[in-house]
Design an enzyme around this catalytic site. Structure first.
Site, mmCIF file in Angstrom:
data_model
loop_
_atom_site.group_PDB
_atom_site.id
_atom_site.type_symbol
_atom_site.label_atom_id
_atom_site.label_comp_id
_atom_site.label_asym_id
_atom_site.label_seq_id
_atom_site.Cartn_x
_atom_site.Cartn_y
_atom_site.Cartn_z
ATOM 1 N N ARG A 101 26.431 25.686 -61.190
ATOM 2 C CA ARG A 101 26.075 26.121 -62.551
ATOM 3 C C ARG A 101 25.950 27.634 -62.623
ATOM 4 O O ARG A 101 26.261 28.226 -63.661
ATOM 5 C CB ARG A 101 24.723 25.509 -62.967
ATOM 6 C CG ARG A 101 24.796 24.073 -63.405
ATOM 7 C CD ARG A 101 23.496 23.685 -64.070
ATOM 8 N NE ARG A 101 23.079 24.752 -64.961
ATOM 9 C CZ ARG A 101 21.827 25.054 -65.249
ATOM 10 N NH1 ARG A 101 20.839 24.358 -64.754
ATOM 11 N NH2 ARG A 101 21.547 26.059 -66.053
ATOM 12 N N LYS A 143 25.380 35.508 -65.174
ATOM 13 C CA LYS A 143 25.437 34.279 -65.981
ATOM 14 C C LYS A 143 24.551 34.399 -67.220
ATOM 15 O O LYS A 143 24.966 34.056 -68.322
ATOM 16 C CB LYS A 143 24.966 33.096 -65.123
ATOM 17 C CG LYS A 143 24.657 31.847 -65.909
ATOM 18 C CD LYS A 143 24.136 30.737 -65.040
ATOM 19 C CE LYS A 143 22.639 30.654 -64.916
ATOM 20 N NZ LYS A 143 21.931 30.214 -66.137
ATOM 21 N N ASN A 144 23.341 34.900 -67.039
ATOM 22 C CA ASN A 144 22.404 34.923 -68.163
ATOM 23 C C ASN A 144 22.728 36.008 -69.186
ATOM 24 O O ASN A 144 22.110 36.056 -70.252
ATOM 25 C CB ASN A 144 20.965 35.074 -67.665
ATOM 26 C CG ASN A 144 20.453 33.793 -67.036
ATOM 27 O OD1 ASN A 144 21.132 32.765 -67.077
ATOM 28 N ND2 ASN A 144 19.263 33.855 -66.451
ATOM 29 N N PRO A 174 9.807 24.436 -74.022
ATOM 30 C CA PRO A 174 10.035 24.178 -75.451
ATOM 31 C C PRO A 174 10.856 25.290 -76.113
ATOM 32 O O PRO A 174 11.110 26.331 -75.504
ATOM 33 C CB PRO A 174 8.616 24.161 -76.017
ATOM 34 C CG PRO A 174 7.818 25.011 -75.091
ATOM 35 C CD PRO A 174 8.450 24.901 -73.734
ATOM 36 N N ASP A 188 13.400 33.378 -61.273
ATOM 37 C CA ASP A 188 14.676 32.866 -60.763
ATOM 38 C C ASP A 188 14.922 33.233 -59.291
ATOM 39 O O ASP A 188 15.912 32.781 -58.709
ATOM 40 C CB ASP A 188 15.847 33.375 -61.622
ATOM 41 C CG ASP A 188 15.921 32.638 -62.950
ATOM 42 O OD1 ASP A 188 15.190 31.647 -63.127
ATOM 43 O OD2 ASP A 188 16.724 33.046 -63.809
ATOM 44 N N ASP A 228 9.923 26.094 -79.427
ATOM 45 C CA ASP A 228 9.140 26.275 -80.655
ATOM 46 C C ASP A 228 9.202 27.718 -81.170
ATOM 47 O O ASP A 228 9.228 27.947 -82.377
ATOM 48 C CB ASP A 228 7.684 25.845 -80.423
ATOM 49 C CG ASP A 228 7.058 26.542 -79.229
ATOM 50 O OD1 ASP A 228 7.741 26.680 -78.198
ATOM 51 O OD2 ASP A 228 5.896 26.969 -79.321
ATOM 52 N N LEU A 229 9.256 28.690 -80.265
ATOM 53 C CA LEU A 229 9.245 30.093 -80.725
ATOM 54 C C LEU A 229 10.576 30.495 -81.365
ATOM 55 O O LEU A 229 10.601 31.292 -82.304
ATOM 56 C CB LEU A 229 8.897 31.028 -79.565
ATOM 57 C CG LEU A 229 7.521 30.767 -78.931
ATOM 58 C CD1 LEU A 229 7.298 31.627 -77.703
ATOM 59 C CD2 LEU A 229 6.405 31.027 -79.957
HETATM 60 C C1 UD1 Z 1 15.812 32.334 -69.351
HETATM 61 C C2 UD1 Z 1 16.859 32.279 -68.269
HETATM 62 C C3 UD1 Z 1 16.310 31.559 -67.035
HETATM 63 C C4 UD1 Z 1 15.004 32.196 -66.587
HETATM 64 C C5 UD1 Z 1 14.030 32.338 -67.747
HETATM 65 C C6 UD1 Z 1 12.790 33.139 -67.376
HETATM 66 C C7 UD1 Z 1 18.913 32.259 -69.550
HETATM 67 C C8 UD1 Z 1 20.099 31.490 -70.007
HETATM 68 N N1 UD1 Z 1 18.028 31.593 -68.800
HETATM 69 O O1 UD1 Z 1 15.504 31.003 -69.715
HETATM 70 O O2 UD1 Z 1 17.282 31.646 -65.998
HETATM 71 O O3 UD1 Z 1 14.412 31.396 -65.589
HETATM 72 O O4 UD1 Z 1 14.656 33.004 -68.856
HETATM 73 O O5 UD1 Z 1 13.139 34.381 -66.888
HETATM 74 O O6 UD1 Z 1 18.789 33.440 -69.815
HETATM 75 N N2 UD1 Z 1 8.652 29.159 -74.049
HETATM 76 C C9 UD1 Z 1 7.893 28.584 -75.041
HETATM 77 N N3 UD1 Z 1 8.441 28.444 -76.282
HETATM 78 C C10 UD1 Z 1 9.714 28.847 -76.573
HETATM 79 C C11 UD1 Z 1 10.476 29.446 -75.556
HETATM 80 C C12 UD1 Z 1 9.921 29.586 -74.310
HETATM 81 O O7 UD1 Z 1 6.734 28.200 -74.813
HETATM 82 O O8 UD1 Z 1 10.140 28.678 -77.718
HETATM 83 C C13 UD1 Z 1 8.080 29.323 -72.697
HETATM 84 C C14 UD1 Z 1 8.825 28.528 -71.635
HETATM 85 O O9 UD1 Z 1 8.364 27.202 -71.559
HETATM 86 C C15 UD1 Z 1 8.500 29.320 -70.381
HETATM 87 C C16 UD1 Z 1 8.457 30.768 -70.891
HETATM 88 O O10 UD1 Z 1 8.256 30.664 -72.298
HETATM 89 O O11 UD1 Z 1 7.244 28.970 -69.878
HETATM 90 C C17 UD1 Z 1 9.676 31.599 -70.627
HETATM 91 O O12 UD1 Z 1 10.823 30.873 -71.023
HETATM 92 P P1 UD1 Z 1 12.136 31.597 -71.558
HETATM 93 O O13 UD1 Z 1 12.085 33.047 -71.285
HETATM 94 O O14 UD1 Z 1 12.360 31.152 -72.966
HETATM 95 O O15 UD1 Z 1 13.253 30.936 -70.644
HETATM 96 P P2 UD1 Z 1 14.736 30.700 -71.081
HETATM 97 O O16 UD1 Z 1 15.109 31.711 -72.098
HETATM 98 O O17 UD1 Z 1 14.954 29.246 -71.380
#
Ligand code: UD1
Length: 418
Positions: A397, A22-23, A123, A305, A125-126
């Site tokens: 999902r 899925k991812n 978030p 996950d 933000d990145l």
């Molecule tokens: C993806 C996966 C999800 C998995 C996660 C971590 C997909 C569609 N989903 O989610 O199944 O659980 O990776 O392996 O691939 N963060 C920030 N700022 C940002 C982005 C992220 O602070 O702009 C933080 C998040 O809050 C979290 C961490 O970074 O604590 C990792 O999140 P991230 O890797 O971005 O998760 P997703 O990409 O949403």
């Protein structure tokens, strides 16, 4: 809302084939927005997030998007109004993956902010900071991320924290940008590598996807391509844990064991007997399980996950195990439900202490998110008596035909339709 009924305890046997990841498929579908020509994705999982992403892409004007069996086709080309509405985005946070492609392709985008999420603040933000570095103007208006740019320009960007979809969004933005983009501290998940392979098959200049530094040389145009999506490592791990928790012997076919290094090592440490082949893993029933601590971290460490499913497994093991979640805050919502089934678990902040083994008993429980619902399936299979998992839509999902696959392994599991 559908529910899943399990009559436990279940002894599983036979083999099961995992579906595509899925991812991996979600960013690859979003990447179709970048392409001129026909995109064909194979090994596409039959899960609701794919259906949601298809709705988002159709809304954005991607033409000819059809899914037949496990094959998805779409005709990249002219798009419509670059707006992803709240109604769709709120169903799936990964909709944010269209932001980078829309900016690169159309020079503007309006994507609803994903909003509150059951597993922490999460978030974006990145993603925004990275795209700004490439020259985009981005703000938030009325709940939407509103972004515009002339042609994006290659830049150097180091992620302050590893983010999977953030890495993917920037990579997709960079493939049509002017010049070279150097991305540092990137997520190295196999799904990022797979997206890089797909983009390159379409004519992109991506190097290093799957390592911490990715270099993208922008091109003016991407053409269509065919691509085989990698197998789902989280689904694979869930089947392994379900077998181990029920003392069963099963074969998981069509998987990619090398994507599960930390998980297989951990299961072996717990005393789970595994035979690992090129594309299959055999679990054998083999004596009592030992409790082993785990800490979740970005790839190649143990994945967040699989944390919830692992916790269900640890309720069956001898001794105390400490499960530490470092990726997401507030990802222990399954704990309360496991306790209702007889598990002994105490939570201190980001750490859960599981005292095993506990004789689990079936109970009515509520799924709170995708992986929590997989944890409740593992627990329900191991528990004595009937477990009914409410809000089965969470599991749909990300797990393809979940009750059929478990039924074929001999589980007494069925769907109660709403
Ligand atoms: C993806 C996966 C999800 C998995 C996660 C971590 C997909 C569609 N989903 O989610 O199944 O659980 O990776 O392996 O691939 N963060 C920030 N700022 C940002 C982005 C992220 O602070 O702009 C933080 C998040 O809050 C979290 C961490 O970074 O604590 C990792 O999140 P991230 O890797 O971005 O998760 P997703 O990409 O949403």
């Amino acid at each position: 809302m559908d529910r899943i009924r399990i009559q436990g305890p279940c002894r599983l046997s036979g083999s099961v084939r995992v579906s595509g990841a899925k991812n991996a498929v979600l960013p690859e579908m979003a990447a179709a927005l970048l392409v001129d020509g026909t995109v064909t994705l194979r090994n596409v999982p039959d899960v609701r997030d794919v259906t949601t992403m298809a709705k988002v892409l159709r809304h954005l004007g991607l033409r000819g998007l059809v899914v037949e069996g496990d094959v998805l086709r779409a005709e990249g080309g002219d798009l419509g109004e670059p707006q992803a509405p709240y109604d769709l985005v709120r169903q799936m946070r990964a909709s944010i993956l269209v932001l980078g492609p829309l900016l690169a392709r159309q020079g503007r985008a309006r994507v609803s902010l994903p909003g509150g999420c059951a597993i922490g603040a999460r978030p974006i933000d990145l993603h925004i900071e990275a795209l700004r570095k490439m020259g985009a103007t981005i703000g938030v208006e009325h709940g939407y991320v509103v972004a515009s740019c002339r042609r994006l320009k290659g830049a150097e960007f180091s992620f302050e924290k590893k983010t999977v979809t953030g890495t993917e969004n920037l990579m997709m933005a960079a493939v049509l940008a002017e010049g070279r983009t150097v991305m540092k501290n990137c997520a190295t998940e196999p799904e990022v590598t797979d997206l890089g392979r797909f983009l390159n098959a379409c004519g992109a200049g991506v190097e290093g996807a799957g390592t911490e530094t990715i270099v993208v040389d922008g091109v003016s145009r991407l053409t269509g391509a065919e691509h085989q999506v990698i197998p789902d490592r989280i689904e694979t791990g869930t089947f392994l844990m379900a077998a181990a928790a029920t003392g069963s012997g099963i074969t998981v076919e069509g998987c990619r064991p090398r994507h599960l290094g930390a998980v297989l090592a951990k299961l072996k440490e717990c005393g789970v007997a595994l035979e690992v082949g090129e594309e299959e893993i055999v679990v054998r029933p083999d004596g009592p399980l030992r409790s082993v601590n785990v800490i979740t971290s970005p790839y190649p460490e143990f994945p967040t996950d699989l944390q919830a499913q692992y916790m269900a497994l640890m309720t069956r093991a001898e001794g105390v195990s400490i499960v530490t979640e470092t990726v997401f805050e507030n990802r222990f919502m399954h704990v309360g439900e496991l306790r209702r089934m007889g598990a002994r678990i105490v939570v201190h902040g980001q750490t859960a202490i599981v005292a095993g083994p506990s004789p689990l008993s079936g109970a009515p429980v509520m799924a709170s998110d995708l992986r929590a619902s997989a944890c409740l399936i593992v627990a329900g299979l191991a528990a004595a008596g009937e477990t009914i998992i409410d809000r089965a839509y969470h599991i749909d999902r990300g797990y393809a035909q979940v009750e059929r696959k478990f039924q074929e392994l001999g589980a007494r599991m069925e769907r109660i339709r709403a």
